[in-house]
Design an enzyme around this catalytic site. Structure first.
Site, mmCIF file in Angstrom:
data_model
loop_
_atom_site.group_PDB
_atom_site.id
_atom_site.type_symbol
_atom_site.label_atom_id
_atom_site.label_comp_id
_atom_site.label_asym_id
_atom_site.label_seq_id
_atom_site.Cartn_x
_atom_site.Cartn_y
_atom_site.Cartn_z
ATOM 1 N N ASP A 1 -3.565 8.891 21.947
ATOM 2 C CA ASP A 1 -4.734 9.679 21.535
ATOM 3 C C ASP A 1 -4.403 11.163 21.430
ATOM 4 O O ASP A 1 -3.936 11.771 22.378
ATOM 5 C CB ASP A 1 -5.885 9.478 22.522
ATOM 6 C CG ASP A 1 -6.272 8.016 22.657
ATOM 7 O OD1 ASP A 1 -6.242 7.306 21.638
ATOM 8 O OD2 ASP A 1 -6.585 7.579 23.782
ATOM 9 N N ASP B 1 2.553 9.458 23.007
ATOM 10 C CA ASP B 1 1.194 9.375 23.520
ATOM 11 C C ASP B 1 0.345 8.831 22.367
ATOM 12 O O ASP B 1 0.685 9.039 21.200
ATOM 13 C CB ASP B 1 0.724 10.764 23.945
ATOM 14 C CG ASP B 1 -0.725 10.783 24.340
ATOM 15 O OD1 ASP B 1 -1.111 10.005 25.221
ATOM 16 O OD2 ASP B 1 -1.483 11.573 23.737
#
Length: 192
Positions: free
Chosen positions: A16, A14
C-alpha cells in the site's frame, strides 16, 4: 574505485502506497489501483531474472476491519494486475501484538528471503515509509524509500537511499548490491 556489484536476488515491495494506491483498510478489490509505472518496473525486474515479492503490514485484520477472505480478494486483485509475485509475506497483527513480523521488525523480510532461498543481504526492500526502511535494515537488506505525501520528512532524512518514483528506485536497484568478502571469496574459488 567503486566496489564491485551484482544484481539483487530479490526485490521485496511494500504493497500500500508503494505498488498500489493506499486505500486504508481496503476490502474492495475494485478499489485496487496500481501506482504509475508499477507494472513496468515489475516486468523489468522479472526480465532481469530478479525475484519479486510483497511484504505488507495489514493491521486491519487484527483490528477486525478486514476479514481474511477480503484480504485474500484484494491481494488476488493485486496479483491479477501486477503479478505473479514469487512470494507474499503478510503481517496480520497490530502494534500491540508484539510480533516479530510487523514492520519495522525484520520478520517479513527474513521469511520472504528464506522462502525464496536467498540471503536477506541479497534483497532490496522498496517502500514508502520509515517502517519499510527499518525492517530492511534490521534484516540486513538494502532499503530504498519512494516517498509519497504520507512519508514524513524525518523518514526521508533517515532513509539509506531515496528515489523519486518506482522507476528511479529500480534503476538504483539494478545498479547492484556491493559484493561482500564472502561473495568475492566464492567467486575466486569458482574462478580458480
Amino acid at each position: 574505485m567503486s566496489q564491485p556489484a551484482r544484481p539483487p536476488a530479490a526485490v521485496l515491495f511494500d504493497r500500500d502506497g508503494t505498488l498500489i494506491h493506499d486505500v486504508p483498510y481496503n476490502i474492495d478489490p475494485e478499489r485496487v489501483e496500481p501506482v504509475a509505472g508499477a507494472r513496468e518496473v515489475l516486468d523489468r525486474l522479472r526480465a532481469e531474472g530478479v525475484k519479486v515479492g510483497i511484504v505488507t503490514n495489514q493491521s486491519g485484520v487484527a483490528k477486525g476491519l478486514i476479514a481474511p477472505e477480503a484480504l485474500r480478494a484484494v491481494n488476488d486483485r493485486v496479483d491479477a494486475l501486477l503479478g505473479p509475485f514469487d512470494v507474499w509475506e503478510i503481517c496480520p497483527h497490530d502494534d500491540g501484538d508484539r510480533c516479530d513480523c510487523r514492520k519495522p521488525a525484520p520478520g517479513l523480510v527474513l521469511r520472504a528471503a528464506r522462502r525464496l532461498g536467498v540471503r536477506p543481504e541479497d534483497c532490496v526492500v522498496i517502500g514508502d515509509i520509515g517502517r519499510d526502511m527499518e525492517a530492511a535494515c534490521a534484516a540486513g537488506a538494502r532499503g530504498v524509500l519512494v516517498p509519497t505525501p504520507v512519508t514524513l520528512a524525518e523518514e526521508v532524512a533517515a532513509a539509506p537511499e531515496v528515489a523519486p518514483d518506482l522507476a528511479a528506485a529500480v534503476d538504483l536497484v539494478l545498479g547492484g548490491i556491493p559484493l561482500t568478502a564472502e561473495d568475492e571469496e566464492g567467486m575466486s574459488r569458482a574462478d580458480g
